[in-house]
Design a protein around this motif. Structure first.
Motif, PDB file in Angstrom:
ATOM      1  N   TYR A   1       0.836  -1.206   0.000  1.00  0.00           N
ATOM      2  CA  TYR A   1       0.000   0.000   0.000  1.00  0.00           C
ATOM      3  C   TYR A   1       0.872   1.258   0.000  1.00  0.00           C
ATOM      4  CZ  TYR A   1      -3.920  -3.073   1.110  1.00  0.00           C
ATOM      5  OH  TYR A   1      -4.871  -4.059   1.071  1.00  0.00           O
TER       6      TYR A   1
ATOM      7  N   SER B   1      -4.705  -4.614  -7.133  1.00  0.00           N
ATOM      8  CA  SER B   1      -6.030  -5.112  -6.745  1.00  0.00           C
ATOM      9  C   SER B   1      -6.172  -6.611  -6.965  1.00  0.00           C
ATOM     10  CB  SER B   1      -7.121  -4.365  -7.508  1.00  0.00           C
ATOM     11  OG  SER B   1      -7.080  -4.690  -8.883  1.00  0.00           O
TER      12      SER B   1
ATOM     13  N   VAL C   1      -7.017  -0.245  -1.955  1.00  0.00           N
ATOM     14  CA  VAL C   1      -6.255   0.158  -3.144  1.00  0.00           C
ATOM     15  C   VAL C   1      -6.845   1.452  -3.720  1.00  0.00           C
ATOM     16  CG1 VAL C   1      -5.724  -0.446  -5.554  1.00  0.00           C
ATOM     17  CG2 VAL C   1      -5.397  -2.131  -3.736  1.00  0.00           C
TER      18      VAL C   1
END
Length: 193
Positions: free
Chosen positions: A52, A80, A88
């Motif tokens: 992330y 994703s 996301v």
């Protein structure tokens, strides 16, 4: 006398409208890059929470600079496959919106305003921002074209509040990246990539 008459006839002819190729080529390039990268074997889950963070930094950098086409959409699509699509979308939308502050700053400083007004598309975007304000920013941020850069310049030049601009831009970018993340997640679950 004939040359004067010819000039009058020539000036009365309608001028051809030029097509704004940059947004069209950027959109096509982004789609091609996204589809191409979708088939690259990449597992963002290997990076855990850092996946992330990497997505955040990549999206911020690609939104703050002029990279044609932007790798941020492809990165969100790939991430994703293995990461939570809601996270996301949120992790990509925030830095993408923040990165657009460079266009706003250029417009606020007046540095890019003359260039914006030289082009018919730039004048049109400026009129939309002046008339519709935050709605224009939101819509242009939600679609994958460089038109948000022109809206940012116009918003800065017109004195639209910075935080209001950022809120509309972040909201539009988040909608865009949520759609891409859910699309990528759905395609991956169906085994398409």
């Amino acid at each position: 006398m004939e040359p004067v008459a010819d000039l009058a006839v020539e000036s009365a002819r309608p001028t051809q409208r030029s097509i704004a190729w940059q947004p069209i080529l950027t959109l096509v390039g982004t789609i091609v890059l996204t589809i191409g990268l979708a088939f690259v074997p990449f597992d963002a889950s290997r990076f855990g929470a850092y996946g992330y963070g990497m997505l955040f930094v990549l999206t911020l950098l690609s939104s703050a600079t002029v990279i044609l086409p932007s790798p941020a959409l492809a990165a969100a699509l790939l991430a994703s496959k293995t990461l939570n699509p809601v996270l996301v979308g949120l992790v990509s939308g925030l830095p993408a919106g923040l990165g657009e502050s460079t266009g706003y700053a250029a417009g606020y400083g007046g540095k890019e305003l003359a260039h914006l007004r030289e082009r018919p598309l730039g004048r049109r975007i400026e009129r939309y921002v002046q008339g519709w304000g935050l709605l224009t920013v939101f819509i242009l941020a939600a679609i994958p074209t460089p038109l948000i850069d022109l809206a940012g310049i116009a918003a800065g030049a017109l004195g639209l509040g910075f935080w209001r601009f950022e809120a509309a831009c972040i909201a539009g970018k988040t909608v865009r990246f949520l759609a891409v993340a859910f699309l990528g997640h759905a395609l991956h679950n169906r085994g398409w990539f």
